[in-house]
Scaffold this motif. Structure first.
Motif, short mmCIF file in Angstrom:
data_model
loop_
_atom_site.label_atom_id
_atom_site.label_comp_id
_atom_site.label_asym_id
_atom_site.label_seq_id
_atom_site.Cartn_x
_atom_site.Cartn_y
_atom_site.Cartn_z
N PRO A 1 0.83 -1.21 0.00
CA PRO A 1 0.00 0.00 0.00
C PRO A 1 0.86 1.26 0.00
O PRO A 1 2.01 1.22 0.44
CB PRO A 1 -0.79 -0.10 1.31
CG PRO A 1 -0.66 -1.52 1.75
CD PRO A 1 0.63 -2.03 1.17
N SER B 1 0.61 4.16 -9.01
CA SER B 1 0.53 2.82 -9.62
C SER B 1 1.86 2.33 -10.20
O SER B 1 2.06 1.14 -10.36
CB SER B 1 -0.51 2.81 -10.74
OG SER B 1 -0.10 3.66 -11.80
N ARG C 1 -8.19 7.85 -3.64
CA ARG C 1 -8.56 6.46 -3.35
C ARG C 1 -8.15 5.59 -4.53
O ARG C 1 -8.22 6.01 -5.67
CB ARG C 1 -10.05 6.32 -3.12
CG ARG C 1 -10.43 4.91 -2.66
CD ARG C 1 -11.61 4.90 -1.78
NE ARG C 1 -11.83 3.58 -1.22
CZ ARG C 1 -12.63 3.36 -0.22
NH1 ARG C 1 -13.28 4.35 0.36
NH2 ARG C 1 -12.81 2.14 0.25
N PHE D 1 -8.88 1.81 -6.29
CA PHE D 1 -9.80 0.68 -6.36
C PHE D 1 -9.03 -0.48 -6.99
O PHE D 1 -7.83 -0.59 -6.78
CB PHE D 1 -11.06 1.07 -7.12
CG PHE D 1 -11.84 2.17 -6.40
CD1 PHE D 1 -12.68 1.86 -5.35
CD2 PHE D 1 -11.67 3.50 -6.76
CE1 PHE D 1 -13.38 2.85 -4.67
CE2 PHE D 1 -12.36 4.50 -6.08
CZ PHE D 1 -13.22 4.18 -5.04
N LYS D 2 -9.67 -1.34 -7.77
CA LYS D 2 -8.97 -2.50 -8.34
C LYS D 2 -7.88 -2.05 -9.32
O LYS D 2 -6.71 -2.34 -9.13
CB LYS D 2 -9.97 -3.43 -9.01
CG LYS D 2 -9.33 -4.69 -9.54
CD LYS D 2 -10.36 -5.61 -10.17
CE LYS D 2 -9.66 -6.81 -10.77
NZ LYS D 2 -10.59 -7.67 -11.49
N PRO E 1 -1.87 -0.49 -6.22
CA PRO E 1 -1.75 -0.63 -4.77
C PRO E 1 -2.91 0.04 -4.03
O PRO E 1 -3.49 1.01 -4.51
CB PRO E 1 -0.44 0.09 -4.44
CG PRO E 1 0.27 0.24 -5.73
CD PRO E 1 -0.76 0.26 -6.80
N GLU E 2 -3.19 -0.46 -2.86
CA GLU E 2 -4.16 0.16 -1.97
C GLU E 2 -3.63 1.53 -1.54
O GLU E 2 -2.41 1.74 -1.50
CB GLU E 2 -4.34 -0.75 -0.75
CG GLU E 2 -5.30 -0.27 0.28
CD GLU E 2 -5.34 -1.18 1.50
OE1 GLU E 2 -5.77 -0.70 2.56
OE2 GLU E 2 -4.92 -2.35 1.39
N TYR F 1 -11.03 10.16 0.93
CA TYR F 1 -11.01 8.71 0.74
C TYR F 1 -12.41 8.12 0.90
O TYR F 1 -12.88 7.34 0.07
CB TYR F 1 -10.04 8.09 1.75
CG TYR F 1 -9.90 6.59 1.69
CD1 TYR F 1 -8.98 6.00 0.84
CD2 TYR F 1 -10.67 5.76 2.51
CE1 TYR F 1 -8.83 4.61 0.80
CE2 TYR F 1 -10.53 4.38 2.47
CZ TYR F 1 -9.60 3.82 1.61
OH TYR F 1 -9.47 2.46 1.57
#
Length: 169
Positions: free
Chosen positions: A3, A49, A81, A83-84, A126-127, A139
């Motif tokens: 994360p 990312s 935030r 997501f996938k 990543p989270e 968030y």
């Protein structure tokens, strides 16, 4: 995938408003500001990312204050935030007073980016770990915005939008 914090994606672009970038009222063209925000947000999404990113949507833009010719403009973008494979990026636009140096928030926007591999297929990201109160607020709100978007697109049933329902209970 480890994360990451929102701060790790922070991107700041500062530039001057030139005559060729202004409308007949000598204010920055909205489209020019959108392009600046898109560039800053794409860098923030890429930092989060570490992948190629593409703009998926411009979810919100607020042109609250005109930005006059000669202004110093700072665009700040951070992933709010993850997501996938998508990331919401929140953008704040500031102007700087020429004499005092005081910064005033002029505009804001929210963009969504998708991380992709070389052929354009989405890949996981990543989270995100929010740290500050503002990051935590953005968030939480990002999930509500995503659910609203999915409901409006017919991809999520309203009764399954738990975060949206919670607002009304």
């Amino acid at each position: 995938m480890a994360p990451k914090t929102a701060e790790a994606s922070k991107t700041t672009l500062t530039d001057l408003v030139l005559p060729s970038e202004t409308n007949p009222l000598n204010n920055l063209f909205g489209g020019e500001l959108l392009a600046r925000m898109d560039r800053a947000a794409s860098i923030a999404a890429r930092r989060h990312s570490r992948r190629i990113v593409v703009t998926a949507s411009v979810n919100h833009v607020a042109f609250n204050r005109a930005i006059p010719l000669g202004s110093v403009v700072t665009v700040e973008a951070k992933v709010s935030r993850a997501f996938k494979s998508s990331m919401e990026v929140y953008i704040d636009v500031w102007t700087e007073d020429r004499e005092s140096g005081l910064k005033t928030k002029a505009n804001e926007a929210i963009y969504t980016f998708v991380a992709v591999e070389e052929t354009g297929r989405p890949v996981p990201v990543p989270e995100l770990i929010p740290e500050t109160d503002l990051e935590k607020e953005r968030y939480k709100a990002a999930l509500r915005r995503k659910q609203l978007s999915l409901v409006l697109a017919g991809k999520l049933k309203p009764h399954d939008a738990t975060e949206l329902k919670a607002l009304f209970q």
